[in-house]
Design a protein around this motif. Structure first.
Motif, mmCIF file in Angstrom:
data_model
loop_
_atom_site.group_PDB
_atom_site.id
_atom_site.type_symbol
_atom_site.label_atom_id
_atom_site.label_comp_id
_atom_site.label_asym_id
_atom_site.label_seq_id
_atom_site.Cartn_x
_atom_site.Cartn_y
_atom_site.Cartn_z
ATOM 1 N N VAL A 1 44.298 -4.116 -60.265
ATOM 2 C CA VAL A 1 44.363 -4.318 -58.819
ATOM 3 C C VAL A 1 44.091 -3.008 -58.083
ATOM 4 N N TYR B 1 40.390 -1.905 -58.510
ATOM 5 C CA TYR B 1 39.517 -2.824 -57.781
ATOM 6 C C TYR B 1 39.672 -2.633 -56.278
ATOM 7 N N PHE C 1 41.012 -13.586 -57.698
ATOM 8 C CA PHE C 1 42.101 -12.844 -58.317
ATOM 9 C C PHE C 1 43.117 -13.754 -58.995
ATOM 10 N N THR D 1 43.558 -13.517 -63.021
ATOM 11 C CA THR D 1 44.722 -12.733 -63.420
ATOM 12 C C THR D 1 45.732 -13.577 -64.189
ATOM 13 N N SER E 1 50.605 -13.319 -61.839
ATOM 14 C CA SER E 1 49.502 -13.399 -60.892
ATOM 15 C C SER E 1 50.004 -13.662 -59.472
ATOM 16 N N TYR F 1 50.062 -11.155 -56.277
ATOM 17 C CA TYR F 1 49.365 -11.622 -55.069
ATOM 18 C C TYR F 1 50.284 -11.533 -53.853
ATOM 19 N N ARG G 1 48.911 -8.662 -51.710
ATOM 20 C CA ARG G 1 48.030 -9.248 -50.698
ATOM 21 C C ARG G 1 48.822 -9.614 -49.437
ATOM 22 N N LEU H 1 42.181 -8.286 -52.378
ATOM 23 C CA LEU H 1 41.979 -8.662 -53.768
ATOM 24 C C LEU H 1 40.741 -9.552 -53.816
#
Lengths: 513, 143
Positions: free
Chosen positions: A407, A410, B91, B95, B121, B125, B129, B136
């Motif tokens: 992560v 990226y 993602f 993931t 995952s 996230y 995120r 992502l």
């Protein structure tokens, strides 16, 4: 008094809500990372750099976050040493010797608290050492020209293997490999592409963050895959009772002289090139054992044997920041990673940092003081929380580490190519580790390669192509001499030191691994 | 033996490095040192170090058995595939698959792996995120 006003300015920078929150977060994450075997300070900081970067934090806040992680990891390493007899990171190795026996006697809580206090003493006074020593070193560094810098970089590489280095040829190979990787990309001085094989992605060079995360974090995942189900798997270790957490005042007082001595020793070991925190804790422990171990209690759960290496390694961690900030040349793996932080934030460490970005330097130092108090608070009453983190098995933890690495990288570039390069570095890191090739020189090479070449070429260009300029001034001759001694010494005495370190471990901690 | 092979590879690497340095196209605007000298120095150090491994190898490291070696190789392949698939699958899906695979190989039971994979995952996230606003890779469902 200039010092005090600088420090006050630093506190003004550090005492914002955002920076305090970042310091708190860094200390917390750092302690966890230090405590978990397999995630040391270098790995921990390495994974978080790309994240700090993509979150768009400024220079000072990022540095505050990451150095808090660094200090935190140094605190945290002792937790698994004491409870599981597995060092959470390398410098915490010596803490196993007396920490684990104490835990076996049901005094784990006391050992944890005492080592927390010792860590605080070491780190706190080492930060003062940093405040006092770094500006002096800057004055010396201002005399340095390009030839001196070139020699200084060479010195850093020559001594990086450290006094306990197993094979200097492998350190040299690692350094050359790192420097070679740094050469990839467009030459900064003439604009011609080098070693790019026509691949456009390589024109910018290899991002050292990709190399660092791959070499440190991903190779660790491969190591765990290799050792799954063997006795190095920590999930098989028995659980340990913590016992009472508050140590008696008498116990602390009996350790005060020990902490004082080992703090000084550790700090010196941290400042010197080629020593670093691991050696700092080793010599602290050995010295204390020789000085105060009259009844032969060291290695059987003597509290002083817990305080000594912890004060030593935390003091060394602070000391290692001195050459990194003042000269821009790190002396240990983790400070190399911290150098990467500075470079990726477009800050050139070294003497000019103190004049051009005083807010960064002094804000950072102030944050270290604040972080230390936070860590003390976290590590004594809340230590139970961190011991619970140790129950997370690696089979869950390592995939998370791998995915967060992806992560982060990226997030910086958004390119699949960089991710593949990172996996490549992960494999390379695993192979190099199997072959006993140290990874830190590789990292330092990729970090400093271009800077080293620029100084080399600048020096020779100024003297119109005369290569003798590289060894003409007294300062350069001195630096080259130290570099030569630093490189040769481990070959002569390294075996002895290594044997001692191994003997200390085998004899006193019983069988491990 | 490993060290000798390593030394051989290192030596070849040093030679390739020196050769690649020698074919660097110099521009007409060059300095007194030029872009080749420093790489040559590096190649020399690397070559000398490799020669040392060839002549004086360290004791053999304990390599894992072939099965474990394949395990590591396969994990690396999965990660390469992840790098490639990330822009396609997004993602969350990619993931979950890779995290699930890794935890399975590290010793989780199959059903457990599925849950851990998805959990990892989704957890990343949510933190990176939704809370921290990191970008992502987006997949087919805009996730």
């Amino acid at each position: 008094m200039e010092l005090m006003s600088n420090l006050a300015d630093g506190f003004a920078v550090a005492l914002t809500w955002q920076n305090l929150a970042l310091a708190l977060m860094g200390c917390f994450l750092g302690t966890i990372m230090g405590a978990l075997p397999g995630l040391g300070p270098s790995n921990g900081v390495a994974i978080l750099i790309p994240l700090a970067f993509t979150l768009g934090l400024g220079a000072t806040p990022s540095l505050i976050l990451l150095t808090s992680v660094y200090y935190g990891a140094m605190y945290g390493g002792r937790i698994s040493s004491i409870l599981l007899n597995i060092p959470g990171d390398e410098p915490a190795m010596m803490t196993c010797l007396d920490g684990y026996p104490m835990a076996q006697q049901g005094r784990a809580g006391e050992a944890l608290a005492l080592s927390g206090i010792a860590s605080f003493v070491g780190a706190f006074f080492a930060t003062w050492g940093l405040v006092l020593l770094a500006p002096q070193l800057v004055k010396v560094a201002l005399l340095f020209g390009p030839a001196e810098y070139f020699a200084l970089f060479a010195l850093a590489f020559a001594t990086l293997g450290g006094i306990s280095s197993t094979n200097q040829a492998k350190s040299a190979f690692a350094a050359a490999l790192g420097l070679g990787l740094a050469m990839i990309g467009v030459d900064t001085q003439t604009g011609v592409p080098r070693f790019t094989f026509g691949e456009v992605h390589l024109y910018d060079g290899i991002d050292f963050l990709v190399a660092i995360v791959g070499l440190f974090a991903l190779s660790e995942v491969f190591i765990f895959l290799e050792h799954r189900g063997t006795d190095r798997d920590i999930s098989t270790k028995p659980k340990m009772e913590i016992g009472r957490i508050v140590p008696s005042w008498g116990l602390i007082r009996s350790c005060i002289p020990t902490m004082g001595r080992t703090t000084v020793l550790g700090f010196v070991a941290g400042v010197l090139p080629g020593a670093g925190a691991s050696l700092g804790s080793f010599i602290s422990y050995s010295m204390e054992k020789r000085l105060v171990d009259r009844d032969g209690t060291f290695g059987k759960g003597d509290p002083r044997g817990v305080a000594a290496p912890e004060a030593g390694n935390n003091a060394a961690a602070g000391g290692a920041l001195v050459p990194m900030l003042a000269l821009g040349v790190p002396g240990s793996g983790t400070t190399a990673v911290l150098l990467a932080v500075l470079l990726s934030l477009n800050i050139t460490p070294g003497p000019l940092l103190f004049t051009q970005n005083p807010d960064v330097v002094w804000g950072l130092i102030a944050a270290l003081f604040i972080g230390n108090f936070m860590l003390l608070a976290m590590n004594i009453p809340m230590v139970g929380l961190f011991t619970r983190v140790l129950l997370v098995p690696p089979r869950i933890l390592m995939p998370i580490v791998a995915m967060i690495s992806f992560v982060g990288i990226y997030g910086i570039s958004g390119s699949s190519f960089d991710l593949m390069v990172m996996v490549g570095f992960g494999i390379m890191g695993w192979i190099l580790r199997k072959l006993d090739v140290p990874l830190v020189p590789v990292i330092l090479g990729t970090l400093l390669g271009n800077e080293m070449e620029v100084n080399f070429r600048r020096a020779v260009n100024i003297s119109d192509g005369d290569y003798s300029v590289l060894i003409s001034s007294p300062l350069t001759i001195m630096l080259w001499t130290i570099a030569a001694i630093g490189f040769v010494l481990p070959i002569l005495v390294g075996g002895l030191v290594r044997r001692r370190m191994r003997m200390a471990r085998d004899a006193e901690s019983g069988v491990r691994d | 033996m490993s060290d000798r092979i390593f030394g051989g590879i290192g030596l070849i690497l040093a030679l390739i490095f020196a050769w690649q340095a020698s074919i660097i196209q110099e521009s007409f605007l060059t300095d007194a040192v030029g872009p080749k000298t420093f790489p040559y120095l590096i190649a020399i150090v690397m070559g000398l170090a490799s020669l040392y491994f060839l002549l004086k190898p360290d004791p053999e490291p304990d390599w894992p058995r072939a099965g474990r070696l394949a395990e590591i190789g396969f994990a690396a392949l999965v990660m390469f595939a992840y790098a490639q698939a990330l822009p396609e699958l997004g993602f969350l899906i990619a993931t979950a698959i890779v995290a699930g695979y890794l935890t399975w190989r590290l010793g989780s039971r199959p059903v457990e792996s599925l849950i851990i994979g998805v959990g990892t995952s989704v957890g990343i996230y949510v933190i990176f995120r939704l809370l921290l606003g990191l970008s992502l890779a987006r997949g087919p469902f805009g996730l």
